[in-house]
Design a protein around this motif. Structure first.
Motif, PDB file in Angstrom:
ATOM      1  N   MET A 101      39.504  51.064  41.472  1.00  0.00           N
ATOM      2  CA  MET A 101      40.601  50.725  42.366  1.00  0.00           C
ATOM      3  C   MET A 101      40.843  49.211  42.370  1.00  0.00           C
ATOM      4  SD  MET A 101      40.919  51.347  46.458  1.00  0.00           S
ATOM      5  CE  MET A 101      39.461  50.360  46.695  1.00  0.00           C
ATOM      6  N   LEU A 102      39.785  48.414  42.425  1.00  0.00           N
ATOM      7  CA  LEU A 102      39.931  46.958  42.410  1.00  0.00           C
ATOM      8  C   LEU A 102      40.601  46.495  41.121  1.00  0.00           C
ATOM      9  CD1 LEU A 102      36.543  45.671  43.885  1.00  0.00           C
ATOM     10  CD2 LEU A 102      38.728  45.995  45.061  1.00  0.00           C
ATOM     11  N   ASP A 103      40.222  47.104  40.009  1.00  0.00           N
ATOM     12  CA  ASP A 103      40.840  46.750  38.732  1.00  0.00           C
ATOM     13  C   ASP A 103      42.316  47.134  38.712  1.00  0.00           C
ATOM     14  OD1 ASP A 103      38.422  45.712  37.918  1.00  0.00           O
ATOM     15  OD2 ASP A 103      37.882  47.439  36.673  1.00  0.00           O
ATOM     16  N   ALA A 104      42.654  48.275  39.294  1.00  0.00           N
ATOM     17  CA  ALA A 104      44.062  48.684  39.378  1.00  0.00           C
ATOM     18  C   ALA A 104      44.866  47.696  40.229  1.00  0.00           C
ATOM     19  CB  ALA A 104      44.176  50.095  39.950  1.00  0.00           C
ATOM     20  N   LEU A 105      44.215  47.126  41.234  1.00  0.00           N
ATOM     21  CA  LEU A 105      44.861  46.141  42.104  1.00  0.00           C
ATOM     22  C   LEU A 105      44.824  44.730  41.515  1.00  0.00           C
ATOM     23  CD1 LEU A 105      43.458  47.387  45.513  1.00  0.00           C
ATOM     24  CD2 LEU A 105      45.881  47.283  44.894  1.00  0.00           C
ATOM     25  N   LYS A 106      44.096  44.564  40.411  1.00  0.00           N
ATOM     26  CA  LYS A 106      43.933  43.264  39.754  1.00  0.00           C
ATOM     27  C   LYS A 106      43.279  42.240  40.687  1.00  0.00           C
ATOM     28  CE  LYS A 106      47.714  43.973  36.486  1.00  0.00           C
ATOM     29  NZ  LYS A 106      47.761  45.390  36.582  1.00  0.00           N
ATOM     30  N   ILE A 107      42.313  42.706  41.457  1.00  0.00           N
ATOM     31  CA  ILE A 107      41.568  41.815  42.343  1.00  0.00           C
ATOM     32  C   ILE A 107      40.548  41.057  41.507  1.00  0.00           C
ATOM     33  CG2 ILE A 107      39.926  41.724  44.260  1.00  0.00           C
ATOM     34  CD1 ILE A 107      41.436  44.091  45.469  1.00  0.00           C
ATOM     35  N   GLN A 108      40.493  39.754  41.704  1.00  0.00           N
ATOM     36  CA  GLN A 108      39.597  38.913  40.924  1.00  0.00           C
ATOM     37  C   GLN A 108      38.170  38.997  41.443  1.00  0.00           C
ATOM     38  OE1 GLN A 108      41.047  34.953  40.348  1.00  0.00           O
ATOM     39  NE2 GLN A 108      43.134  35.634  39.947  1.00  0.00           N
ATOM     40  N   GLU A 109      37.227  38.858  40.522  1.00  0.00           N
ATOM     41  CA  GLU A 109      35.799  38.924  40.866  1.00  0.00           C
ATOM     42  C   GLU A 109      35.431  37.902  41.951  1.00  0.00           C
ATOM     43  OE1 GLU A 109      33.332  41.057  39.699  1.00  0.00           O
ATOM     44  OE2 GLU A 109      34.789  42.139  38.483  1.00  0.00           O
ATOM     45  N   LYS A 110      36.096  36.760  41.965  1.00  0.00           N
ATOM     46  CA  LYS A 110      35.771  35.715  42.952  1.00  0.00           C
ATOM     47  C   LYS A 110      36.073  36.159  44.380  1.00  0.00           C
ATOM     48  CE  LYS A 110      40.126  33.132  42.799  1.00  0.00           C
ATOM     49  NZ  LYS A 110      40.567  33.468  44.130  1.00  0.00           N
ATOM     50  N   ASP A 111      36.886  37.185  44.536  1.00  0.00           N
ATOM     51  CA  ASP A 111      37.233  37.687  45.861  1.00  0.00           C
ATOM     52  C   ASP A 111      36.341  38.839  46.313  1.00  0.00           C
ATOM     53  OD1 ASP A 111      39.315  35.838  46.223  1.00  0.00           O
ATOM     54  OD2 ASP A 111      40.686  37.089  45.061  1.00  0.00           O
ATOM     55  N   VAL A 112      35.354  39.167  45.486  1.00  0.00           N
ATOM     56  CA  VAL A 112      34.439  40.278  45.778  1.00  0.00           C
ATOM     57  C   VAL A 112      33.005  39.771  45.722  1.00  0.00           C
ATOM     58  CG1 VAL A 112      33.659  42.561  45.057  1.00  0.00           C
ATOM     59  CG2 VAL A 112      36.057  41.913  44.733  1.00  0.00           C
ATOM     60  N   THR A 113      32.251  40.065  46.773  1.00  0.00           N
ATOM     61  CA  THR A 113      30.828  39.757  46.787  1.00  0.00           C
ATOM     62  C   THR A 113      30.073  41.072  46.785  1.00  0.00           C
ATOM     63  OG1 THR A 113      31.216  37.745  48.071  1.00  0.00           O
ATOM     64  CG2 THR A 113      28.964  38.606  48.057  1.00  0.00           C
TER      65      THR A 113
END
Length: 170
Positions: A101-113
């Motif tokens: 889901m995060l990849d589908a949203l194109k959320i960057q790794e820096k925004d995820v801990t």
């Protein structure tokens, strides 16, 4: 006082940045049993059960595209903390789905801990102290340093629909 606060923040930043990423835990025989503390997806490779499940669950999960599109404008400037146990069946199932889901949203790794805990749901150095982690996985959504909501263990509807409910609250 200002110098003390600045020094404390600098010391915290140095400590946080010096933590080992993807630190493994081992049993008495030296066998790797899990991950602990700050991790990333690459660390899953060290845990066969987690990696095997990830390789099956990630490609199989198909996030609801309508919900993804509704989430897109709401996700800006949000931070996500994921607390998991690599030994936990719910984490092994839900975390690959969440990353899809995060990849589908194109959320960057820096925004995820991503924080891994041991079987007693603890991390080292007080990393999750004050987070009130009772079950894993726990997905915590933040904006401007404030918790907006969380998904604990399993979603009520789906990960993306539960996330939309959290972000859509006014």
């Amino acid at each position: 006082m200002k110098k003390l606060i600045t020094f404390t923040l600098l010391l915290f930043a140095m400590t946080a940045s010096s933590q080992e990423i993807n630190k493994t835990t081992k049993d008495e025989a030296g066998k790797v049993t899990g991950l602990i503390n700050i991790c990333n997806r690459t660390g899953f490779k060290a845990i066969p059960e987690m990696q095997n499940r990830y390789e099956v669950e990630y490609p199989a999960y198909q996030p609801d595209q309508t919900t993804i599109e509704a989430l897109q404008p709401l996700i800006k400037d949000k931070k996500i903390t994921i607390v998991i146990g690599t030994w936990c069946g719910d984490s092994q199932l839900q975390v690959p789905h969440f990353y899809k889901m995060l990849d589908a949203l194109k959320i960057q790794e820096k925004d995820v801990t991503l924080i891994c805990v041991d079987r007693s749901k603890k991390a080292e150095n007080g990393l999750i102290d004050g987070m009130n982690i009772t079950n894993v996985p726990t997905f915590i959504f933040n904006a401007n340093g404030k918790e907006l909501g969380r998904i604990t263990e399993s979603p009520r509807e789906s990960l993306e629909k539960d996330m939309l409910s959290i972000f859509a609250k006014k």
